[in-house]
Enzyme design. Structure first.
Site, PDB file in Angstrom:
ATOM      1  CD  GLU A  70      39.948  39.382  43.491  1.00  0.00           C
ATOM      2  OE1 GLU A  70      38.966  39.814  44.142  1.00  0.00           O
ATOM      3  OE2 GLU A  70      40.598  40.097  42.690  1.00  0.00           O
ATOM      4  CB  CYS A 100      38.598  45.497  40.342  1.00  0.00           C
ATOM      5  SG  CYS A 100      39.639  46.968  40.320  1.00  0.00           S
ATOM      6  CG  HIS A 156      40.614  43.413  44.352  1.00  0.00           C
ATOM      7  ND1 HIS A 156      40.608  42.848  43.090  1.00  0.00           N
ATOM      8  CD2 HIS A 156      40.927  44.720  44.176  1.00  0.00           C
ATOM      9  CE1 HIS A 156      40.930  43.778  42.196  1.00  0.00           C
ATOM     10  NE2 HIS A 156      41.124  44.917  42.826  1.00  0.00           N
TER      11      HIS A 156
END
Lengths: 242, 771, 94
Positions: free
Chosen positions: A213, A102, A211
């Site tokens: 993660e 990002c 994302h």
């Protein structure tokens, strides 16, 4: 030469947990999320301040999501001048993997480490949404360490959360064919050719707008993102034992 | 609730600028009794308030002192009109570690964790400048949670706007939503739930309330109680400018030439989430070995409020030197510095030997920091700039000393508006009503998709995913549930029952994710207490909340009151907002609000066609009529059943029936799941009230058909009635006896005809899913 | 067609977080002695009106009615001979 072998004396070594550094810029807010995801995927990860050059003893560098310097002027621009990012090309020359998520992706393109640019979403607003991305042949073209566990056509579910994520590139088609490992199944931001992520020439530097993660545990909505970090770890450990 | 909030109440007297008073000429020597009293009045102080000040001081107050009283004794800092009512609310409860009077309420949630949470309003600033008003509202409530010592982990927002069709509403709503997104996304706190309501009563006076929650170890709480003579007050964060010094204190200040006015006047507060993020991290990482003795966020009345409140709480005095405050603008007067509401600032009290290290802690990350005051044993706050002392007041007179307001209150409310006689006859096809109501209960995705819902990696259920938001605790499968409820339209007809309906909905929503209601924070939004009828409505809402909370055995741990919410069209509906907290024993068991083909759908709770106030009633009659339906005992029975069902893995999913009633809940569920259903309701003389009447204590449940018997058994044990509605599947939303709508027709009613421009690309063919 | 440059800036005294952050970043990046004083917005405005007086009146109307928030911002309106180069830049053709 493998990243581990290259700097064996300075700390990267065989047969151990690979090390990762997550760079914290003023205004980063996804640093802890990325740190936790890396630790969960078998890394020994730590935070690293952006005003210091990158450490030689790590195998992977993560540039986290967030609003470095408030995203003021142009997302990622101010952070791309930080010493940690300026030291990235030299650090990469010694081998090693980089992921920019990002805002981290925005920083990588602003620093010129990845091609193209990230511009305002179309429609022009911040968007958070759970989306799916699909693995393309480009992911496997250069045996990218990030996609060792992936197959073409695999779909990964993860959230997006950005205002400036529309990927643009002057010579679109060439880049798409060779550098874009993930495309949006439904384009959320007007990205060129549904681009969700971009690799550098070596396949070792990954910039990704969604994302992964935040998609490492089923109870939080998806664990599809863990595949990327696990691929990276597998690559690093297999390189060491080779 | 003595801690200041940063709401600017548009009190009528405060906004009347004393245009003929030149404050600069009123220095102490020529300040006589008459001019001081006139100045006090021009600043919005009531005659009996001035008398209290005059006799407590035994001298004529200075201009600066009157300005401090004007701000600190305003409604938003002193709760002078509502504190006797708030005192009746229950505050004690299981697990409550900090209650009203703290920066934020704190509740033990187990496994060594506690949650700090509080709701706050920023209504008037949002009406003036929607983006910055909403953004600074978010920043303000986050600082409350941080001041308590907690790391913020969630935001929720409750927004009320005027007519959805009016251009003014569209402009305000766009700005407010963007402002919440702009601050919350950048500082990186997930926005995990909210309510958006439209009602003509909010036209021109939107309600913008934000709830923040934070995680904290129970022993790590911080306090605003300053103590220790010789200890030092630090001001840290952003530099101070002429921000937000509105109406109240400056009614009489600096009325020079037009040009001078334009450059000198107070500025709209501008939020800076980047500085806010740096400050949040610096305050949370403040080294334990440096203290701090006390922490206070800066909000309404700025340094004035921080110093007087910290001193009053600790029973100490402070000598404040305004010359040492880092300024953004030159030539600021003592009063401007003292009352500025510049954003992104905290005050910390530390021991003198720790001052250099403490200042360096903040300066090293680019924040300003300065020692601005020393603690004394005088019990007074003395303020000087350069060598001249301009304020010397007892701390406890200013903070907490405002006499209670004694506005007249009506003995009773006007009789409830009755339902017109034709309510017993159906007025149009049920599916037509469904389409109209769906348009009013429009999809909130275009709003909440502008908020980051997953940053922080704790969100188990965000907006649209369940009836309440669920967050996971660190390194645990235990979770906390948060939700907001409240209905101005119901309180407009019956404030007592309307307030209880908000508690009922909170109980129901939490139970749908397996959480029992532990504590609430209340955001109370009202019109003017100077109107006897409105005053009665305020009292009725608080009485309804208090009685309901006692019945449920649940405390209030803090909250906010916003008064004088009125527009040229009249007062807003009394709008209590309930922010509810519960604990989820195991987040893996939380059922998702998503249907699958073949599931059997049931409603738990009594089917009823009793007429009452509801979204439907307003649609039909054009105004709020009838009495809200509410039954807290039934809610408690249903809630116990739901928690048992979830613990036993006995259902595939649960969804609370709320605004719009049973059939709206069914339609939304089908829309979110993108699947049809064939459903039937028992015959009724009032099918619309059965379908849309917002009957109390109803929850939708769905599961595999062969498991229905087990569910029935548990429902019988908990004495909860149930009714099988039908089967999930197909591409039609069918109501037996009333016809069917295609899912496409249903979606058009919900989302309008505007295609979602964000979803433009072609659908790719399905591939395999990485497991 | 008459062209104008519209420059919108924060009102003097109003907090300017962007300028603060850019100044901090410039300092962090080693550009000592540089600081951002004010961050605003630039708009190249074309008004379909040949008469310059009327065009300017229209331009002021759109600034004050829509582009500028007088609570937070001030603006400068300048006539421009023709669209600046940046306005005719098209994506993919640097």
């Amino acid at each position: 030469m493998t990243p581990a072998a290259a700097v064996n004396d300075s700390g990267r070594g065989r047969g151990r947990t690979p090390r990762a550094a997550v760079v914290v810029f003023p205004g980063s807010n996804g640093d802890r999320d990325l740190l936790e995801a890396l630790n969960l995927s078998g890394f020994s990860a730590r935070l690293h301040p952006a005003h210091m050059a990158l450490p030689a003893d790590v195998d992977l560098v993560g540039l986290p999501g967030g609003f470095s310097y408030g995203d003021y002027w142009r997302a990622g621009m101010l952070a791309s001048r930080a010493r940690a990012v300026q030291s990235l090309p030299a650090w990469l020359a010694a081998g090693g993997l980089v992921i920019g998520v990002c805002n981290g992706f925005q920083i990588l393109v602003e620093a010129g480490i990845l091609p193209g640019a990230l511009s305002y979403n179309q429609p022009p607003r911040f968007v958070h949404r759970w989306i799916e991305v699909e693995v393309t042949p480009a992911a496997l073209r250069n045996q990218s360490p990030w996609f060792g566990q992936a197959r073409v056509g695999d779909r990964l579910r993860m959230p997006i959360a950005h205002a400036e994520g529309r990927y643009v590139h002057p010579q679109g088609d060439d880049v798409i064919a060779t550098r874009v490992p993930l495309v949006y199944c439904e384009n959320p931001n007007g990205s060129l050719a549904d681009t969700a992520a971009v690799l550098d020439d070596s396949g070792r530097v990954l910039g990704i707008m969604p994302h992964p993660e935040r998609a490492c545990e089923a109870v939080l909505g998806s664990d599809d993102g863990a595949a990327l970090f696990q691929s990276a770890r597998q690559f690093l450990t297999s390189q060491e034992s080779a | 609730m003595t801690i200041a909030t940063r709401e600017h109440d548009a009190q009528p007297a405060h906004s009347s600028a004393g245009a003929d008073l030149d404050a600069r000429r009123l220095d102490r020597d020529e300040h006589d009794e008459g001019s001081a009293a006139r100045l006090a009045e021009a600043m919005g102080l009531l005659p009996h308030e001035y008398q209290t000040i005059r006799s407590a001081l035994e001298r004529i107050p200075t201009h600066e002192e009157l300005a401090v009283f004007s701000g600190m004794w305003s409604e938003h800092c002193s709760y002078k009109s509502t504190r006797h009512l708030l005192a009746t609310l229950p505050k004690e409860g299981r697990g409550v570690l900090a209650g009203p009077g703290s920066h934020a309420g704190v509740v033990d949630v187990g496994e060594g964790w506690a949650v700090a949470f509080k709701i706050e309003s920023h209504n008037h600033p949002s009406a003036v400048e929607p983006y910055q008003g909403a953004a600074t509202g978010v920043g303000g409530i986050l600082r409350d949670v941080i001041a308590q010592g907690a790391r913020p982990c969630a935001l929720l927002d409750f927004l009320c706007f005027g007519n959805a069709q009016s251009p003014q509403t569209a402009r305000i709503q766009r700005g407010v939503v963007a402002g919440i997104a702009g601050y919350g996304n950048a500082i990186g706190i997930p926005n995990i739930g909210g309510r958006t309501q439209h009602h003509p009563g909010y036209e021109g006076n939107p309600l913008v309330n934000a709830l923040a929650a934070g995680l904290i170890r129970p022993h790590a709480q911080r306090t605003a109680r300053a103590h220790g003579t010789g200890n030092v007050v630090l001001l840290v964060g952003a530099a101070t400018g002429r921000d937000g010094i509105l109406g109240a204190a400056f009614a009489s200040e600096a009325l020079g030439s037009q040009e001078q006015n334009r450059t000198r006047r107070s500025h709209i507060q501008v939020g800076d989430p980047f500085a806010g993020k740096l400050l949040m991290e610096a305050v949370l990482s403040f080294p334990a070995e440096l203290g701090p003795v006390a922490v206070q966020d800066l909000g309404a009345c700025g340094i004035a409020c921080a110093t007087f409140e910290m001193a009053a709480l600790g029973g100490v005095g402070m000598d404040v030197d305004l010359s040492s405050v880092p300024l953004r603008e030159a030539d600021m007067t003592a009063l401007e510095i003292f009352l500025s509401e510049s954003q992104e600032r905290f005050a910390l009290v530390v021991q003198p030997e720790h001052v250099p290290a403490a200042l360096e802690h903040f300066r090293s990350v680019g924040l300003t920091a300065a020692a601005i005051a020393v603690l004394t044993d005088s019990g007074r706050v003395r303020v000087r700039k350069e060598q001249s002392v301009c304020i010397d007041l007892p701390a406890r007179l200013v903070a907490g000393g405002a006499p209670a307001s004694r506005f007249a209150i009506a003995a009773a409310l006007p009789p409830l508006p009755e339902l017109p006689a034709d309510h017993n006859t159906p007025h149009e096809p049920l599916l037509t009503t469904l389409q109209k109501l769906l348009a009013q209960c429009a999809d909130a995705e275009p709003i909440y998709s502008q908020f980051d819902q997953t940053v922080g990696n704790r969100t188990v259920c965000g907006p649209g995913q369940a009836s309440a938001a669920v967050l996971r605790l660190p390194d645990s499968m235990r979770g906390v549930a948060l939700t907001l409820s409240g209905r101005g339209d119901l309180c407009a007809v019956d404030p007592y029952r309307g307030a209880q309906a908000a508690l009922a909905e909170a109980t129901r929503r939490l139970a749908c994710v397996g959480a029992e209601l532990l504590a609430i924070t209340d955001g109370l939004n009202f019109a003017s207490p100077r109107d006897p009828i409105e005053h009665r409505r305020i009292a009725e809402v608080i009485a309804g909340l208090g009685d309901g909370l006692r019945q449920l055995g649940v405390p209030v741990t803090g909250g906010n009151v916003s008064l004088y919410n009125e527009s040229p069209r009249g007062p807003i509906p009394p709008t209590p907002m309930v922010g509810a907290l519960g604990v989820v024993p195991d987040v893996r068991k939380v059922p998702r609000a998503r249907l699958q083909a073949g599931h059997t759908l049931l409603v738990l709770g009594e089917l009823s066609d009793e007429p009452g106030a509801a979204q439907y009633t307003r649609l039909r009659y054009g105004s709020d009529v009838g009495s809200p339906r509410c039954d807290l005992s039934a809610e408690q029975r249903v809630a116990r059943l739901l928690c048992a069902l979830i613990a036993a893995d006995a259902v595939a999913g649960l969804s609370a029936v709320t605004q719009g009633g049973l059939v709206i809940a069914l339609a939304k569920l089908c829309l979110r799941s993108d699947i049809g259903a064939a459903l039937s309701l028992p015959a009724s003389p009032r099918p619309h009230f059965q379908a849309f009447g917002e009957q109390p204590a109803q929850v939708l449940a769905w599961l595999d058909r062969q498991r229905v018997a087990a569910l029935r058994q548990l429902a019988d044990v908990h004495a909860v009635p149930y009714h099988v509605l039908g089967e999930v599947g197909g591409s039609d939303f069918q109501l037996v006896g009333h016809g069917a709508l295609t899912m496409r027709e249903l979606r058009t009613a919900w989302r309008g005809n505007a295609p979602d421009a964000a979803r433009t690309s072609t659908q790719r063919s399905a591939g395999t899913h990485v497991s | 067609m008459t062209h104008f440059e519209v420059i919108v800036q924060p009102r003097p005294g109003v907090r300017d977080p962007q300028a603060d952050a850019i100044s901090a970043a410039m300092h962090d990046s080693g550009y000592d002695g540089c600081s951002a004083q004010s961050v605003g917005r630039f708009l190249l405005l074309s008004v379909d009106e040949a008469d310059s007086e009327q065009a300017a009146a229209k331009a002021r109307a759109v600034c004050e009615g829509m582009l500028v928030n007088p609570l937070l911002e001030t603006y400068v309106l300048r006539s421009a001979a023709k669209p600046a180069a940046s306005a005719v830049y098209r994506e993919g053709q640097p």
